[in-house]
Design a protein around this motif. Structure first.
Motif, PDB file in Angstrom:
ATOM      1  N   GLY A  40       0.864  -1.294  -0.090  1.00 16.59           N
ATOM      2  CA  GLY A  40       0.062   0.123   0.023  1.00 16.59           C
ATOM      3  C   GLY A  40       0.907   1.292  -0.112  1.00 16.59           C
ATOM      4  N   HIS A  41       2.078   1.286   0.147  1.00 20.59           N
ATOM      5  CA  HIS A  41       2.874   2.306   0.004  1.00 20.59           C
ATOM      6  C   HIS A  41       4.281   2.048  -0.936  1.00 20.59           C
ATOM      7  CE1 HIS A  41       1.623   4.284   3.815  1.00 20.59           C
ATOM      8  NE2 HIS A  41       1.655   3.063   4.099  1.00 20.59           N
ATOM      9  N   GLY A  42       4.705   2.824  -1.640  1.00 24.84           N
ATOM     10  CA  GLY A  42       5.804   3.011  -2.484  1.00 24.84           C
ATOM     11  C   GLY A  42       7.159   2.667  -1.556  1.00 24.84           C
ATOM     12  N   LEU A  43       8.218   2.560  -2.285  1.00 26.34           N
ATOM     13  CA  LEU A  43       9.421   2.549  -1.378  1.00 26.34           C
ATOM     14  C   LEU A  43       9.419   3.905  -0.801  1.00 26.34           C
ATOM     15  CD1 LEU A  43      10.926   0.577  -4.179  1.00 26.34           C
ATOM     16  CD2 LEU A  43      12.065   0.374  -2.062  1.00 26.34           C
TER      17      LEU A  43
ATOM     18  N   TYR B  36      11.448   1.185 -12.856  1.00 30.76           N
ATOM     19  CA  TYR B  36      12.307  -0.098 -12.180  1.00 30.76           C
ATOM     20  C   TYR B  36      10.890  -1.341 -12.544  1.00 30.76           C
ATOM     21  CZ  TYR B  36      15.709   2.608  -9.916  1.00 30.76           C
ATOM     22  OH  TYR B  36      16.590   3.539  -9.657  1.00 30.76           O
ATOM     23  N   LEU B  87       7.599  -0.079 -11.086  1.00 33.12           N
ATOM     24  CA  LEU B  87       7.897   1.132 -10.180  1.00 33.12           C
ATOM     25  C   LEU B  87       8.266   2.418 -10.933  1.00 33.12           C
ATOM     26  CD1 LEU B  87       9.605  -0.619  -7.281  1.00 33.12           C
ATOM     27  CD2 LEU B  87       6.948  -0.480  -7.557  1.00 33.12           C
ATOM     28  N   GLY B 103       6.284   5.918  -6.655  1.00 28.79           N
ATOM     29  CA  GLY B 103       4.718   5.466  -6.816  1.00 28.79           C
ATOM     30  C   GLY B 103       4.457   4.059  -6.071  1.00 28.79           C
ATOM     31  N   LYS B 104       3.304   3.675  -6.120  1.00 25.76           N
ATOM     32  CA  LYS B 104       2.759   2.520  -5.557  1.00 25.76           C
ATOM     33  C   LYS B 104       3.152   1.182  -6.392  1.00 25.76           C
ATOM     34  CE  LYS B 104      -0.254   4.352  -2.070  1.00 25.76           C
ATOM     35  NZ  LYS B 104      -1.651   4.517  -1.633  1.00 25.76           N
TER      36      LYS B 104
END
Lengths: 114, 112
Positions: A40-43, B36, B87, B103-104
């Motif tokens: 639910g989160h990006g890095l 990525y 990504l 981003g997610k």
């Protein structure tokens, strides 16, 4: 993999215990980073380093500290682990690229805090 | 605050069915936009960097494009091995060791 290794690759620990994750690189890169990845989160960036003994905070640095006493090693420490720090942790290095810098990532450490 | 929004969250395609993934961004001066690929249980694998609007880069079945507000990752005639999470990330202008804002991701499944 840009010569990046992370250790351990998997760890289970208990709430309140200290934990140190290690990132090792073999190609003398100046810049190193720690990110965490959660569903639910990006890095998200935790801390980064721009040289030996030179570090700075990222977006989600609370509860974490870092150290870099040698160019090749960047350590991430959870002083007192909490369940909210259960995550996958990625180390990255940055290398010059035509026009800028590109970050390359290690294989990750999966941490479970019980 | 820098922001990156990827759409769709998930995409299922038949082998050979071309499509595009979107990455919309807001950043205080773009230094670079990165794509990525991430396979389950592995770290992100670098695909492309785009630095300025109008720039395009290609690698096998993938082509990345960039405008002032968004980037697209076009996948032409995909194969099952293209299945992965893709990504998108941006780095703001500012010099030095700035981290990336991600981003997610878009979870892509290519069915044989």
């Amino acid at each position: 993999d840009a010569g990046i290794t992370q250790s351990p690759r998997h760890k289970v620990t208990e709430t309140g215990t200290p934990v140190t994750l290690r990132c090792h690189q073999t190609e003398n890169h100046r810049y190193m980073y720690w990110y965490r990845q959660d569903p639910g989160h990006g890095l998200r960036l935790i801390h980064y380093s721009y040289g030996v003994k030179d570090t700075d905070k990222g977006e989600v640095s609370d509860g974490y500290s870092v150290s870099r006493s040698k160019t090749e090693d960047f350590l991430l420490t959870l002083e007192s682990a909490t369940s909210s720090q259960t995550s996958v942790y990625f180390c990255a290095i940055s290398t010059p690229d035509r026009g800028g810098e590109t970050q390359y990532f290690g294989p990750g450490t999966r941490l479970l805090v019980l | 605050e820098d922001q990156v929004t990827q759409s769709p969250e998930a995409l299922r395609l038949q082998e050979g069915e071309s499509s595009s993934l979107n990455c919309s961004y807001t950043v205080s001066g773009l230094r670079g936009l990165f794509w990525y690929r991430q396979d389950p249980g592995k770290g992100p694998e670098f695909l492309f960097t785009l630095y300025s609007a109008g720039e395009e880069k290609e690698k096998e079945r993938l082509k990345a494009t960039l405008t002032k507000k968004e980037s697209f990752l076009h996948i032409t005639a995909p194969k099952p091995e293209d299945s992965a999470t893709y990504l998108c990330a941006v780095q703001a202008a500012g010099g030095g060791a700035d981290g990336l804002t991600f981003g997610k991701g878009t979870h892509l499944i290519i069915q044989p």
